[in-house]
Design a protein around this motif. Structure first.
Motif, PDB file in Angstrom:
ATOM      1  N   ARG A   1       0.831  -1.199   0.000  1.00  0.00           N
ATOM      2  CA  ARG A   1       0.000   0.000   0.000  1.00  0.00           C
ATOM      3  C   ARG A   1       0.872   1.258   0.000  1.00  0.00           C
ATOM      4  O   ARG A   1       0.588   2.233  -0.697  1.00  0.00           O
TER       5      ARG A   1
ATOM      6  N   PHE B   1       3.627  10.380   6.625  1.00  0.00           N
ATOM      7  CA  PHE B   1       2.294   9.774   6.548  1.00  0.00           C
ATOM      8  C   PHE B   1       1.604  10.179   5.244  1.00  0.00           C
ATOM      9  O   PHE B   1       1.842  11.262   4.715  1.00  0.00           O
ATOM     10  N   GLU B   2       0.681   9.332   4.796  1.00  0.00           N
ATOM     11  CA  GLU B   2      -0.158   9.672   3.637  1.00  0.00           C
ATOM     12  C   GLU B   2      -0.788  11.044   3.858  1.00  0.00           C
ATOM     13  O   GLU B   2      -1.388  11.284   4.910  1.00  0.00           O
TER      14      GLU B   2
ATOM     15  N   ARG C   1       0.200  13.866   4.652  1.00  0.00           N
ATOM     16  CA  ARG C   1       0.681  14.737   5.734  1.00  0.00           C
ATOM     17  C   ARG C   1       0.988  16.150   5.197  1.00  0.00           C
ATOM     18  O   ARG C   1       0.662  17.147   5.807  1.00  0.00           O
TER      19      ARG C   1
ATOM     20  N   ARG D   1      -2.888  16.422   0.513  1.00  0.00           N
ATOM     21  CA  ARG D   1      -3.493  15.186   0.027  1.00  0.00           C
ATOM     22  C   ARG D   1      -2.828  14.714  -1.265  1.00  0.00           C
ATOM     23  O   ARG D   1      -2.671  15.482  -2.213  1.00  0.00           O
TER      24      ARG D   1
ATOM     25  N   ASP E   1      -2.304   6.025  11.539  1.00  0.00           N
ATOM     26  CA  ASP E   1      -1.895   7.227  12.268  1.00  0.00           C
ATOM     27  C   ASP E   1      -3.061   8.194  12.400  1.00  0.00           C
ATOM     28  O   ASP E   1      -4.044   8.118  11.666  1.00  0.00           O
TER      29      ASP E   1
ATOM     30  N   ASP F   1      -3.210  11.220  11.631  1.00  0.00           N
ATOM     31  CA  ASP F   1      -3.404  12.054  10.432  1.00  0.00           C
ATOM     32  C   ASP F   1      -4.443  11.406   9.510  1.00  0.00           C
ATOM     33  O   ASP F   1      -5.152  12.105   8.789  1.00  0.00           O
ATOM     34  N   GLN F   2      -4.506  10.064   9.491  1.00  0.00           N
ATOM     35  CA  GLN F   2      -5.508   9.375   8.673  1.00  0.00           C
ATOM     36  C   GLN F   2      -6.867   9.399   9.373  1.00  0.00           C
ATOM     37  O   GLN F   2      -7.900   9.566   8.729  1.00  0.00           O
TER      38      GLN F   2
ATOM     39  N   PHE G   1     -11.301  10.741   6.537  1.00  0.00           N
ATOM     40  CA  PHE G   1     -11.811  11.503   5.398  1.00  0.00           C
ATOM     41  C   PHE G   1     -11.142  11.148   4.074  1.00  0.00           C
ATOM     42  O   PHE G   1     -11.813  10.909   3.072  1.00  0.00           O
ATOM     43  N   ASP G   2      -9.795  11.120   4.074  1.00  0.00           N
ATOM     44  CA  ASP G   2      -9.079  10.887   2.805  1.00  0.00           C
ATOM     45  C   ASP G   2      -9.170   9.432   2.337  1.00  0.00           C
ATOM     46  O   ASP G   2      -8.909   9.151   1.172  1.00  0.00           O
ATOM     47  N   TRP G   3      -9.501   8.516   3.249  1.00  0.00           N
ATOM     48  CA  TRP G   3      -9.663   7.116   2.853  1.00  0.00           C
ATOM     49  C   TRP G   3     -11.115   6.847   2.422  1.00  0.00           C
ATOM     50  O   TRP G   3     -11.398   5.845   1.775  1.00  0.00           O
TER      51      TRP G   3
END
Lengths: 476, 203
Positions: free
Chosen positions: A324, A435-436, A438, A441, B20, B22-23, B44-46
């Motif tokens: 991922r 992080f994704e 961070r 987006r 995390d 942030d996710q 939200f972003d997922w």
């Protein structure tokens, strides 16, 4: 010596208010640092309960997370929700009598940069802040850790926190760091080795000759990222370097009080024979410059390595996480890290936004030009760092090389202000989290040292800084 | 804080490690000054594309898990930023318990203060629950904080460790500041002595 104690135990014991049977210890907090993002709900809670701030003199506040890093942007904040959060902090500080270093103050900056540079952070203190990178202040031998907003409220109301005693974990880095290997590489190596939950439940004491050889700025970089290994806090024993850094700062003790303070601080280092719950020794000679390749700070590899293959992951769930991460980062297993091209460079943050970080990046950038396909920015960690850098002419070096020179703040470390990556952009960043999303987006973050970030800006891709010709003479 | 004793609910599997904060709640929602209303922004972003389309294969969008109050996830859940907004978002969305092999320290504390019970089970046990929750329709779990057990009524029965004082606070729904103020006299005495230590003063 009877009953030898660790640095952590000494600081802990000096702050125990009461140890009620069957309950966590009530720990006294010497200092709380406040910023706009994690404090509004805490002050609101106080108002709802009719409580006041017990010790306004043991709190300071600044604005950093939301503040734009352009002069025009910060004087007139376009984002109305961010502007309201900042004005709420102003009101709260005025109502409760807390000193605020506002956007127009010469002391404004990232909360973890200004605490030490103002001499507010001191050895032996307990320090908290609604921010996980509070561990930074442990570089001075303070016990400093991040807390949530309910705890911010608790400290405002009582100047204490109920805390269960953490375990102790000593990580010793012994020997001389090879040329080109920085404090950032030391901590990235540690996180890569023990994992992002490798120190959960522990206070880490960084020790060993390589740690002692680091400047205070370098020690702060190491302690800053303790949380990325899951640690409650990171600490380093205070020594002559610590005292030299603090001497003469705005809020450092003066005269006789200084001598008395140094005498007390000198008692803090762990006693010989003190026992730790866990120990790890790392040979400094084995360390190299690192680049993170994934979406967790533990996903790091030497700059000379290739993107790892998820097929080699230890467990099924780890393999899925690797896959991922590679998909998000748009990377293929086996690609040499040094061949990865970048679009953006961010030099700054509470990890690497101090004067020494900027000097190191300037040495790499001096007399060179940022690659035509890269947009690069340097964001000093505070107004004082900015002023010092300008006095030394670093801003001129960066500008001439094609870097954008900005006003202080958290900037692109966390994308809560206008500095963000666009979807798909790839960034070499001196910050602390990959992080994704961070940095914005869809943005792709690679964590590196300031030297490696500056070199990547110029080359347009990652390079092994050990092979780079550095022009020492350009920096005074 | 709402007391937590025993909860039986549908279980939602989140088969990812190092989730995390942030996710859990992305940065753009941290600028609000309120304590409520974060549920819509959870993951939200997922959950949705940049243009606002729901991402069908994200588990929170799967109608089979609508109404789940228990989440099962991989190790080191809640790592990263100290933002309590992550706990507020989970709670506001309806989650009352998360089961994982390990949790990050600050998140662990934040969750407890918002009535969310974090249950640590072994990696093998969590793997089994992740598998069951993704393959068995309407898979229900019971988390009993009083008995410190997780059961599924079909043979899964695990006990977990839990700090006694934290359990007492969750079961009673107690507010921390009130508990601390029971020690006001000791605090006054300590503070008077401690203030004499100038080398530990901020200013």
């Amino acid at each position: 010596m009877s009953n030898p104690k660790t640095l952590f135990e000494k600081v802990w014991e000096q702050h125990v208010v009461v140890e009620p049977k069957g309950e966590p210890t009530l720990l006294y907090i010497d200092l709380q640092l406040l910023h706009e993002v994690t404090s509004p709900q805490a002050f609101e809670g106080l108002r709802l309960a009719g409580r006041k701030v017990r010790r306004p003199d043991r709190s300071i506040a600044t604005v950093d997370h939301n503040v734009p890093t352009t002069l025009e942007g910060r004087l007139n904040i376009v984002d109305q929700i961010a502007a309201k959060q900042i004005s709420t902090l102003r009101q709260n500080c005025a109502d409760f009598g807390i000193e605020l270093y506002d956007v127009d103050s010469r002391q404004q900056g990232i909360v973890h940069v200004i605490g030490p540079e103002l001499g507010i952070t001191k050895p032996g203190m307990t320090i908290v802040c609604g921010d996980s990178h509070t561990s930074t202040h442990g570089a001075f031998g303070a016990l400093a850790f991040g807390i949530g907003t309910s705890e911010v409220e608790h400290v405002l109301a009582t100047q204490t926190l109920p805390q269960s005693k953490p375990q102790t974990f000593r990580i010793s880095v012994e020997g001389e760091l090879p040329q080109g290997v920085t404090a950032k590489d030391v901590i990235l190596a540690i996180i890569g080795k023990i994992g992002t939950d490798g120190a959960t439940g522990c206070v880490v004491e960084y020790a060993g000759s390589a740690i002692r050889s680091l400047s205070m700025e370098g020690r702060m970089t190491v302690c800053n990222m303790s949380i990325e290994a899951g640690a409650r806090a990171g600490m380093i024993a205070p020594d002559e370097k610590t005292f030299a850094y603090l001497r003469g700062r705005q809020f450092s003790p003066k005269g006789d009080a200084w001598d008395k303070a140094v005498a007390e601080w000198s008692k803090l280092p762990s006693d010989p024979g003190a026992m730790f719950d866990r120990e790890l020794v790392i040979d400094a000679a084995t360390l190299v410059p690192y680049v993170s390749w994934g979406t967790s700070p533990g996903m790091v590899a030497p700059v000379t390595a290739n993107v790892p293959d998820p097929a080699n992951a230890a467990t099924d769930i780890d393999r899925k996480s690797f896959e991922r991460a590679l998909e998000y980062m748009d990377l293929k297993a086996g690609t040499p890290l040094a061949e990865i091209e970048i679009d953006r460079v961010f030099i700054g943050s509470c990890t690497n936004g101090r004067i020494e970080d900027l000097r190191a990046a300037a040495r790499v950038a001096a007399g060179r030009k940022v690659s035509s396909h890269v947009s690069a920015m340097v964001v000093p960690g505070s107004q004082q760092v900015k002023a010092q850098a300008e006095k030394e002419g670093l801003d001129r070096i960066f500008r001439e090389a094609g870097f954008d020179w900005r006003e202080p703040g958290c900037s692109m470390c966390l994308g809560m202000n206008p500095d963000i990556l666009s979807p798909g952009e790839r960034c070499a960043s001196t910050s602390n989290r990959n992080f994704e999303g961070r940095q914005g987006r869809g943005g792709r973050t690679h964590l590196v040292s300031p030297e490696m970030a500056a070199a990547a800006a110029i080359a347009g891709h990652f390079v092994d800084i050990r092979t780079w010709e550095v022009r020492e003479e350009v920096i005074a | 804080m709402e007391p937590f004793r025993t909860l039986t609910s549908l279980a939602m599997p989140l088969d990812r490690t190092n989730v995390d904060t942030d996710q859990i709640i992305p940065k753009q929602f941290l600028k609000r000054i309120e304590r409520t209303g974060y549920g819509d922004f959870l993951f939200f972003d997922w959950r949705q594309t940049p243009t606002g389309e729901p991402i069908a294969d994200f588990v929170l969008n799967d109608p089979r898990y609508k109404g789940a109050q228990i989440m099962v996830a991989g190790k080191n859940f809640g790592c990263g930023s100290s933002r309590e907004h992550a706990a507020w978002a989970l709670s506001d969305y309806g989650f009352r318990a998360v089961i994982a092999p390990t949790f990050a320290d600050i998140f662990y504390s934040n969750a407890g203060k918002n009535g969310i019970v974090l249950v640590k089970l072994s990696e093998e046990q969590v793997d089994e629950l992740l598998k069951n929750a993704s393959t068995i329709p309407n898979y229900q779990l019971t988390v009993s904080l009083e008995a410190q057990t997780v059961t599924d009524g079909r043979g899964f029965n695990a006990s977990f460790e839990f700090d006694a004082f934290r359990k007492f606070c969750l079961v009673e729904g107690l507010d921390d500041i009130g508990l601390t103020l029971r020690h006001a006299a000791e605090l006054d005495t300590f503070e008077k002595q401690h203030d004499a230590a100038n080398w530990l003063k901020a200013k």
